[in-house]
Design a protein around this motif. Structure first.
Motif, PDB file in Angstrom:
ATOM      1  N   ALA A  25       0.821  -1.220   0.000  1.00 22.76           N
ATOM      2  CA  ALA A  25       0.000   0.000   0.000  1.00 22.76           C
ATOM      3  C   ALA A  25       0.854   1.270   0.000  1.00 22.76           C
ATOM      4  N   GLY A  26       1.895   1.294   0.805  1.00 25.27           N
ATOM      5  CA  GLY A  26       2.760   2.473   0.849  1.00 25.27           C
ATOM      6  C   GLY A  26       3.480   2.717  -0.463  1.00 25.27           C
ATOM      7  N   HIS A  27       3.914   1.641  -1.104  1.00 23.73           N
ATOM      8  CA  HIS A  27       4.598   1.777  -2.387  1.00 23.73           C
ATOM      9  C   HIS A  27       3.632   2.270  -3.475  1.00 23.73           C
ATOM     10  N   VAL A  28       2.430   1.730  -3.452  1.00 22.30           N
ATOM     11  CA  VAL A  28       1.432   2.149  -4.445  1.00 22.30           C
ATOM     12  C   VAL A  28       1.096   3.619  -4.241  1.00 22.30           C
ATOM     13  N   GLN A  29       0.945   4.029  -2.997  1.00 21.63           N
ATOM     14  CA  GLN A  29       0.659   5.442  -2.722  1.00 21.63           C
ATOM     15  C   GLN A  29       1.825   6.319  -3.176  1.00 21.63           C
ATOM     16  N   GLY A  30       3.050   5.833  -2.967  1.00 17.99           N
ATOM     17  CA  GLY A  30       4.226   6.563  -3.445  1.00 17.99           C
ATOM     18  C   GLY A  30       4.227   6.708  -4.955  1.00 17.99           C
ATOM     19  N   MET A  31       3.826   5.646  -5.655  1.00 14.92           N
ATOM     20  CA  MET A  31       3.754   5.720  -7.120  1.00 14.92           C
ATOM     21  C   MET A  31       2.690   6.716  -7.566  1.00 14.92           C
ATOM     22  N   ARG A  32       1.564   6.729  -6.878  1.00 20.70           N
ATOM     23  CA  ARG A  32       0.515   7.705  -7.232  1.00 20.70           C
ATOM     24  C   ARG A  32       1.059   9.121  -7.112  1.00 20.70           C
ATOM     25  N   LYS A  33       1.753   9.383  -6.024  1.00 21.52           N
ATOM     26  CA  LYS A  33       2.327  10.707  -5.783  1.00 21.52           C
ATOM     27  C   LYS A  33       3.376  11.034  -6.850  1.00 21.52           C
ATOM     28  N   THR A  34       4.227  10.061  -7.147  1.00 17.80           N
ATOM     29  CA  THR A  34       5.290  10.263  -8.125  1.00 17.80           C
ATOM     30  C   THR A  34       4.723  10.561  -9.505  1.00 17.80           C
ATOM     31  N   VAL A  35       3.717   9.810  -9.912  1.00 13.15           N
ATOM     32  CA  VAL A  35       3.126  10.010 -11.236  1.00 13.15           C
ATOM     33  C   VAL A  35       2.525  11.411 -11.344  1.00 13.15           C
ATOM     34  N   ARG A  36       1.817  11.860 -10.314  1.00  7.50           N
ATOM     35  CA  ARG A  36       1.246  13.218 -10.352  1.00  7.50           C
ATOM     36  C   ARG A  36       2.352  14.257 -10.528  1.00  7.50           C
ATOM     37  N   PHE A  37       3.456  14.069  -9.791  1.00  4.51           N
ATOM     38  CA  PHE A  37       4.578  15.007  -9.887  1.00  4.51           C
ATOM     39  C   PHE A  37       5.186  14.972 -11.290  1.00  4.51           C
ATOM     40  N   ILE A  38       5.441  13.779 -11.796  1.00  3.55           N
ATOM     41  CA  ILE A  38       6.078  13.643 -13.106  1.00  3.55           C
ATOM     42  C   ILE A  38       5.176  14.193 -14.206  1.00  3.55           C
ATOM     43  N   GLN A  39       3.873  13.994 -14.073  1.00  5.66           N
ATOM     44  CA  GLN A  39       2.960  14.528 -15.085  1.00  5.66           C
ATOM     45  C   GLN A  39       3.089  16.041 -15.189  1.00  5.66           C
ATOM     46  N   LYS A  40       3.341  16.702 -14.067  1.00  4.97           N
ATOM     47  CA  LYS A  40       3.491  18.157 -14.082  1.00  4.97           C
ATOM     48  C   LYS A  40       4.845  18.580 -14.651  1.00  4.97           C
ATOM     49  N   GLN A  41       5.865  17.733 -14.452  1.00  5.50           N
ATOM     50  CA  GLN A  41       7.228  18.078 -14.843  1.00  5.50           C
ATOM     51  C   GLN A  41       7.628  17.576 -16.220  1.00  5.50           C
ATOM     52  N   ALA A  42       6.909  16.615 -16.762  1.00  4.49           N
ATOM     53  CA  ALA A  42       7.320  15.951 -18.007  1.00  4.49           C
ATOM     54  C   ALA A  42       7.433  16.937 -19.163  1.00  4.49           C
ATOM     55  N   SER A  43       8.424  16.683 -19.989  1.00  7.19           N
ATOM     56  CA  SER A  43       8.606  17.504 -21.191  1.00  7.19           C
ATOM     57  C   SER A  43       7.492  17.198 -22.179  1.00  7.19           C
ATOM     58  N   PRO A  44       7.097  18.199 -22.963  1.00 10.34           N
ATOM     59  CA  PRO A  44       6.068  17.955 -23.979  1.00 10.34           C
ATOM     60  C   PRO A  44       6.578  16.950 -25.015  1.00 10.34           C
ATOM     61  N   PRO A  45       5.687  16.186 -25.611  1.00 10.03           N
ATOM     62  CA  PRO A  45       6.102  15.197 -26.613  1.00 10.03           C
ATOM     63  C   PRO A  45       6.954  15.797 -27.729  1.00 10.03           C
ATOM     64  N   GLU A  46       6.663  17.031 -28.114  1.00  9.33           N
ATOM     65  CA  GLU A  46       7.417  17.671 -29.191  1.00  9.33           C
ATOM     66  C   GLU A  46       8.899  17.817 -28.826  1.00  9.33           C
ATOM     67  N   THR A  47       9.174  18.085 -27.561  1.00  8.39           N
ATOM     68  CA  THR A  47      10.557  18.224 -27.102  1.00  8.39           C
ATOM     69  C   THR A  47      11.280  16.890 -27.178  1.00  8.39           C
ATOM     70  N   VAL A  48      10.596  15.833 -26.788  1.00 11.80           N
ATOM     71  CA  VAL A  48      11.176  14.489 -26.847  1.00 11.80           C
ATOM     72  C   VAL A  48      11.408  14.084 -28.296  1.00 11.80           C
ATOM     73  N   VAL A  49      10.432  14.355 -29.149  1.00 10.67           N
ATOM     74  CA  VAL A  49      10.563  14.038 -30.577  1.00 10.67           C
ATOM     75  C   VAL A  49      11.757  14.780 -31.174  1.00 10.67           C
ATOM     76  N   ALA A  50      11.941  16.042 -30.809  1.00 14.44           N
ATOM     77  CA  ALA A  50      13.075  16.822 -31.331  1.00 14.44           C
ATOM     78  C   ALA A  50      14.403  16.193 -30.893  1.00 14.44           C
ATOM     79  N   ALA A  51      14.480  15.716 -29.674  1.00 15.48           N
ATOM     80  CA  ALA A  51      15.710  15.064 -29.196  1.00 15.48           C
ATOM     81  C   ALA A  51      15.963  13.764 -29.951  1.00 15.48           C
ATOM     82  N   ILE A  52      14.904  13.013 -30.205  1.00 16.33           N
ATOM     83  CA  ILE A  52      15.046  11.763 -30.967  1.00 16.33           C
ATOM     84  C   ILE A  52      15.508  12.055 -32.383  1.00 16.33           C
ATOM     85  N   GLU A  53      14.900  13.068 -32.990  1.00 11.55           N
ATOM     86  CA  GLU A  53      15.293  13.437 -34.361  1.00 11.55           C
ATOM     87  C   GLU A  53      16.762  13.864 -34.393  1.00 11.55           C
TER      88      GLU A  53
END
Length: 103
Positions: A25-53
């Motif tokens: 339960a604690g690990h799952v709650q940690g993942m929920r928290k982490t995902v919310r944080f990462i969703q706010k911080q994640a680079s837009p897909p266009e930025t990732v695509v530019a790096a891949i290109e």
């Protein structure tokens, strides 16, 4: 990837037997928290695509391309901190429960 992560966490949690849901339960709650944080911080897909290109078209491609300020900061922290300290910082930031010592 991060858009569907909350649903994947819930599906995985629901598929676990009740005793494992309680155990993790604690690990799952940690993942929920982490995902919310990462969703706010994640680079837009266009930025990732530019790096891949850039990687695919570079005359001399690098072994790694770090995308986003958060990833760059994490890379610097990992280089500067001892592994145990870095892991503790990540665990605290994500709300992951501390490991119990064996013995």
């Amino acid at each position: 990837m991060w858009q569907t992560a909350p649903e994947m966490i819930e599906e995985s949690n629901a598929a676990m037997a009740p005793e494992y849901q309680e155990l993790y339960a604690g690990h799952v709650q940690g993942m929920r928290k982490t995902v919310r944080f990462i969703q706010k911080q994640a680079s837009p897909p266009e930025t990732v695509v530019a790096a891949i290109e850039k990687a695919l078209t570079a005359e001399k491609p690098r072994a790694r391309y770090v995308v986003g300020t958060d990833s760059k900061a994490q890379l610097v922290a990992k280089a500067l901190l001892p592994t145990r300290v870095f892991d503790a910082v990540i665990a605290r930031g994500t709300g992951t429960p501390k490991h119990r010592e064996a013995g």
